[in-house]
Design a protein around this motif. Structure first.
Motif, mmCIF file in Angstrom:
data_model
loop_
_atom_site.group_PDB
_atom_site.id
_atom_site.type_symbol
_atom_site.label_atom_id
_atom_site.label_comp_id
_atom_site.label_asym_id
_atom_site.label_seq_id
_atom_site.Cartn_x
_atom_site.Cartn_y
_atom_site.Cartn_z
ATOM 1 N N ARG A 1 -0.789 -1.642 4.962
ATOM 2 C CA ARG A 1 -0.982 -0.725 5.893
ATOM 3 C C ARG A 1 0.144 0.052 6.038
ATOM 4 N N ASP A 2 0.272 0.828 6.855
ATOM 5 C CA ASP A 2 1.284 2.149 6.991
ATOM 6 C C ASP A 2 1.361 2.935 5.659
ATOM 7 N N VAL A 3 0.417 3.211 5.092
ATOM 8 C CA VAL A 3 0.432 3.946 3.619
ATOM 9 C C VAL A 3 0.990 5.254 3.793
ATOM 10 N N ASP A 4 2.062 5.625 3.079
ATOM 11 C CA ASP A 4 2.595 7.043 2.958
ATOM 12 C C ASP A 4 2.645 7.317 1.622
ATOM 13 N N PRO B 1 2.953 8.869 -2.036
ATOM 14 C CA PRO B 1 3.335 7.787 -2.893
ATOM 15 C C PRO B 1 4.772 7.093 -2.769
ATOM 16 N N ARG B 2 4.937 7.151 -1.346
ATOM 17 C CA ARG B 2 6.578 6.989 -0.906
ATOM 18 C C ARG B 2 6.680 5.481 -0.288
ATOM 19 N N ALA B 3 5.737 5.010 0.521
ATOM 20 C CA ALA B 3 5.998 3.709 1.115
ATOM 21 C C ALA B 3 4.807 3.196 1.587
ATOM 22 N N CYS B 4 4.606 1.769 1.870
ATOM 23 C CA CYS B 4 3.511 1.062 2.825
ATOM 24 C C CYS B 4 4.235 -0.203 2.900
ATOM 25 N N THR B 5 3.339 -1.000 3.695
ATOM 26 C CA THR B 5 3.850 -2.316 4.446
ATOM 27 C C THR B 5 2.821 -3.227 3.768
ATOM 28 N N LEU B 6 3.343 -4.129 3.234
ATOM 29 C CA LEU B 6 2.238 -5.463 2.936
ATOM 30 C C LEU B 6 2.239 -6.692 3.885
ATOM 31 N N ARG B 7 1.147 -6.897 4.531
ATOM 32 C CA ARG B 7 1.184 -8.077 5.396
ATOM 33 C C ARG B 7 0.497 -9.208 4.750
ATOM 34 N N PHE B 8 1.028 -10.371 4.810
ATOM 35 C CA PHE B 8 0.591 -11.413 4.164
ATOM 36 C C PHE B 8 0.432 -12.416 5.199
ATOM 37 N N GLU B 9 -0.926 -13.204 4.881
ATOM 38 C CA GLU B 9 -1.163 -14.256 5.938
ATOM 39 C C GLU B 9 -1.761 -15.359 5.203
ATOM 40 N N THR B 10 -1.798 -16.503 5.525
ATOM 41 C CA THR B 10 -2.427 -17.852 5.181
ATOM 42 C C THR B 10 -3.102 -18.571 6.271
ATOM 43 N N GLU C 1 5.559 -9.946 6.306
ATOM 44 C CA GLU C 1 5.523 -8.491 6.020
ATOM 45 C C GLU C 1 6.548 -8.180 5.170
ATOM 46 N N ALA C 2 6.178 -7.388 4.144
ATOM 47 C CA ALA C 2 7.138 -6.647 3.163
ATOM 48 C C ALA C 2 6.895 -4.993 3.196
ATOM 49 N N ALA C 3 8.119 -4.457 3.882
ATOM 50 C CA ALA C 3 7.913 -2.774 4.103
ATOM 51 C C ALA C 3 8.621 -2.412 2.665
ATOM 52 N N LEU C 4 7.957 -1.507 1.964
ATOM 53 C CA LEU C 4 8.284 -1.056 0.610
ATOM 54 C C LEU C 4 8.573 0.323 0.778
#
Length: 95
Positions: free
Chosen positions: A66-69, A71-80, A90-93
């Motif tokens: 989510r929060d895809v920008d 080719p500069r940034a995005c957030t990966l949300r992980f859940e089990t 979460e990992a903000a990249l």
């Protein structure tokens, strides 16, 4: 708990962005990830094996980008949601 790390990648940002959008690369970047498939745009499900002492537990892992920008940034949300344990993170990249 909040953890923060920075890493310098030995590739141009465009190559890093391409790798983030390659399922095989993303799967290989997740320790213990045994499978990963795209179930919808920016949504993935996979299986992850986590060694816990003498046993290895397997969990279903859900990932939402989510929060895809591009080719500069995005957030990966992980859940089990695998009983008896569940967790998220979460990992903000930023490239």
């Amino acid at each position: 708990m909040r953890l923060s790390e920075n890493h310098v990648l030995p590739v141009p940002p465009a190559a890093a962005w391409a790798a983030l959008n390659d399922l095989a690369v993303l799967r290989d970047a997740l320790p213990g990830c045994e499978s990963l498939i795209e179930i919808a745009r920016d949504e993935f499900v996979g299986e992850i094996a986590v060694p816990l002492g003498l046993v290895t537990s397997r969990f279903t892992l859900y990932i939402v980008r989510r929060d895809v920008d591009a080719p500069r940034a995005c957030t990966l949300r992980f859940e089990t949601r695998t009983p008896p344990a569940s967790g998220s993170g979460e990992a903000a990249l930023r490239l």
